[in-house]
Design a protein around this motif. Structure first.
Motif, mmCIF file in Angstrom:
data_model
loop_
_atom_site.group_PDB
_atom_site.id
_atom_site.type_symbol
_atom_site.label_atom_id
_atom_site.label_comp_id
_atom_site.label_asym_id
_atom_site.label_seq_id
_atom_site.Cartn_x
_atom_site.Cartn_y
_atom_site.Cartn_z
ATOM 1 N N TYR A 71 0.869 -1.175 0.000
ATOM 2 C CA TYR A 71 0.000 0.000 0.000
ATOM 3 C C TYR A 71 0.905 1.224 0.000
ATOM 4 O O TYR A 71 1.841 1.308 0.796
ATOM 5 N N GLU A 72 0.631 2.174 -0.905
ATOM 6 C CA GLU A 72 1.354 3.433 -0.937
ATOM 7 C C GLU A 72 0.372 4.516 -0.494
ATOM 8 O O GLU A 72 -0.628 4.767 -1.159
ATOM 9 N N LEU A 73 0.651 5.112 0.650
ATOM 10 C CA LEU A 73 -0.229 6.124 1.216
ATOM 11 C C LEU A 73 0.361 7.502 0.972
ATOM 12 O O LEU A 73 1.535 7.732 1.257
ATOM 13 N N ARG A 74 -0.442 8.401 0.435
ATOM 14 C CA ARG A 74 -0.016 9.795 0.284
ATOM 15 C C ARG A 74 -0.492 10.548 1.517
ATOM 16 O O ARG A 74 -1.663 10.500 1.862
ATOM 17 N N ILE A 75 0.429 11.243 2.137
ATOM 18 C CA ILE A 75 0.179 11.921 3.402
ATOM 19 C C ILE A 75 0.377 13.429 3.238
ATOM 20 O O ILE A 75 1.364 13.858 2.633
ATOM 21 N N VAL A 76 -0.536 14.194 3.792
ATOM 22 C CA VAL A 76 -0.365 15.645 3.871
ATOM 23 C C VAL A 76 -0.100 15.965 5.333
ATOM 24 O O VAL A 76 -0.940 15.712 6.199
ATOM 25 N N GLY A 77 1.100 16.481 5.589
ATOM 26 C CA GLY A 77 1.504 16.787 6.957
ATOM 27 C C GLY A 77 1.226 18.232 7.320
ATOM 28 O O GLY A 77 0.678 19.002 6.530
ATOM 29 N N GLU A 78 1.626 18.550 8.539
ATOM 30 C CA GLU A 78 1.510 19.937 8.989
ATOM 31 C C GLU A 78 2.298 20.831 8.038
ATOM 32 O O GLU A 78 3.292 20.420 7.466
ATOM 33 N N LYS A 79 1.843 22.036 7.874
ATOM 34 C CA LYS A 79 2.490 23.026 7.007
ATOM 35 C C LYS A 79 2.491 22.600 5.549
ATOM 36 O O LYS A 79 3.308 23.062 4.760
ATOM 37 N N GLY A 80 1.616 21.636 5.176
ATOM 38 C CA GLY A 80 1.470 21.251 3.782
ATOM 39 C C GLY A 80 2.548 20.344 3.222
ATOM 40 O O GLY A 80 2.592 20.112 2.021
ATOM 41 N N HIS A 81 3.408 19.807 4.062
ATOM 42 C CA HIS A 81 4.441 18.892 3.578
ATOM 43 C C HIS A 81 3.782 17.618 3.049
ATOM 44 O O HIS A 81 2.823 17.126 3.636
ATOM 45 N N LEU A 82 4.313 17.102 1.954
ATOM 46 C CA LEU A 82 3.788 15.884 1.350
ATOM 47 C C LEU A 82 4.742 14.727 1.606
ATOM 48 O O LEU A 82 5.959 14.874 1.495
ATOM 49 N N TYR A 83 4.169 13.579 1.926
ATOM 50 C CA TYR A 83 4.945 12.369 2.204
ATOM 51 C C TYR A 83 4.318 11.192 1.472
ATOM 52 O O TYR A 83 3.133 11.215 1.131
ATOM 53 N N GLU A 84 5.107 10.155 1.276
ATOM 54 C CA GLU A 84 4.609 8.862 0.831
ATOM 55 C C GLU A 84 5.044 7.829 1.859
ATOM 56 O O GLU A 84 6.210 7.795 2.251
ATOM 57 N N ALA A 85 4.093 7.021 2.284
ATOM 58 C CA ALA A 85 4.395 5.933 3.218
ATOM 59 C C ALA A 85 4.137 4.626 2.490
ATOM 60 O O ALA A 85 3.111 4.471 1.827
ATOM 61 N N TYR A 86 5.064 3.706 2.594
ATOM 62 C CA TYR A 86 4.948 2.394 1.962
ATOM 63 C C TYR A 86 4.685 1.372 3.058
ATOM 64 O O TYR A 86 5.477 1.236 3.989
ATOM 65 N N VAL A 87 3.556 0.667 2.938
ATOM 66 C CA VAL A 87 3.104 -0.250 3.984
ATOM 67 C C VAL A 87 2.949 -1.646 3.394
ATOM 68 O O VAL A 87 2.270 -1.833 2.380
ATOM 69 N N ASP A 88 3.572 -2.627 4.041
ATOM 70 C CA ASP A 88 3.434 -4.015 3.633
ATOM 71 C C ASP A 88 1.983 -4.439 3.835
ATOM 72 O O ASP A 88 1.451 -4.343 4.939
ATOM 73 N N ALA A 89 1.335 -4.876 2.764
ATOM 74 C CA ALA A 89 -0.097 -5.205 2.822
ATOM 75 C C ALA A 89 -0.377 -6.465 3.617
ATOM 76 O O ALA A 89 -1.490 -6.652 4.103
ATOM 77 N N ARG A 90 0.594 -7.331 3.771
ATOM 78 C CA ARG A 90 0.392 -8.563 4.538
ATOM 79 C C ARG A 90 0.518 -8.310 6.043
ATOM 80 O O ARG A 90 -0.329 -8.700 6.822
ATOM 81 N N SER A 91 1.571 -7.608 6.426
ATOM 82 C CA SER A 91 1.855 -7.423 7.856
ATOM 83 C C SER A 91 1.289 -6.125 8.418
ATOM 84 O O SER A 91 1.092 -6.021 9.628
ATOM 85 N N GLY A 92 1.087 -5.129 7.559
ATOM 86 C CA GLY A 92 0.646 -3.825 8.031
ATOM 87 C C GLY A 92 1.782 -2.957 8.540
ATOM 88 O O GLY A 92 1.538 -1.856 9.049
ATOM 89 N N GLU A 93 3.021 -3.418 8.400
ATOM 90 C CA GLU A 93 4.169 -2.654 8.868
ATOM 91 C C GLU A 93 4.532 -1.544 7.886
ATOM 92 O O GLU A 93 4.535 -1.764 6.680
ATOM 93 N N ILE A 94 4.832 -0.362 8.437
ATOM 94 C CA ILE A 94 5.303 0.733 7.615
ATOM 95 C C ILE A 94 6.755 0.425 7.249
ATOM 96 O O ILE A 94 7.600 0.289 8.138
ATOM 97 N N GLU A 95 7.033 0.303 5.957
ATOM 98 C CA GLU A 95 8.385 -0.023 5.530
ATOM 99 C C GLU A 95 9.253 1.220 5.439
ATOM 100 O O GLU A 95 10.424 1.188 5.792
ATOM 101 N N ARG A 96 8.667 2.308 4.948
ATOM 102 C CA ARG A 96 9.426 3.560 4.896
ATOM 103 C C ARG A 96 8.472 4.714 4.628
ATOM 104 O O ARG A 96 7.381 4.532 4.106
ATOM 105 N N ILE A 97 8.921 5.900 5.008
ATOM 106 C CA ILE A 97 8.194 7.131 4.758
ATOM 107 C C ILE A 97 9.194 8.087 4.129
ATOM 108 O O ILE A 97 10.304 8.245 4.642
ATOM 109 N N LYS A 98 8.802 8.670 3.017
ATOM 110 C CA LYS A 98 9.715 9.645 2.397
ATOM 111 C C LYS A 98 8.960 10.937 2.116
ATOM 112 O O LYS A 98 7.771 10.928 1.818
#
Length: 95
Positions: free
Chosen positions: A66-93
């Protein structure tokens, strides 16, 4: 709050011909191969640097991500990559 959800596919890896197709995703969830989007969002709530604004799911090298697009405080944009089997966040950039 989830502003939008997109089930999309990127370039398919060898053997991943059904990459991100809604029917393939549904079959994987029903078979217990991966967690549903609702389960993933519940498991990562509070662990992300903002609000989820979009979601994609795709197969990469035989694994659902799962690739989640995140809007953070102050409008910063992030992408979080989550393993669909385990639900673990693999990385956030930051984008």
């Amino acid at each position: 709050m989830l502003a939008g959800v997109v089930l999309a596919s990127g370039p398919a890896a060898a053997g991943d011909h059904d990459n991100g197709a809604p029917d393939a995703v549904r079959r994987a969830v029903e078979a217990g191969e991966i967690k549903s989007l609702a389960d993933i969002l519940a498991s990562v709530r509070g662990k992300l640097p903002g609000e989820v604004a979009g979601v994609e799911i795709e197969r990469q090298r035989g694994r659902w991500i799962y690739e989640l697009r995140i809007v953070g405080e102050k409008g910063h944009l992030y992408e979080a990559y989550v393993d669909a089997r385990s639900g673990e966040i693999e990385r956030i950039k930051e984008k």
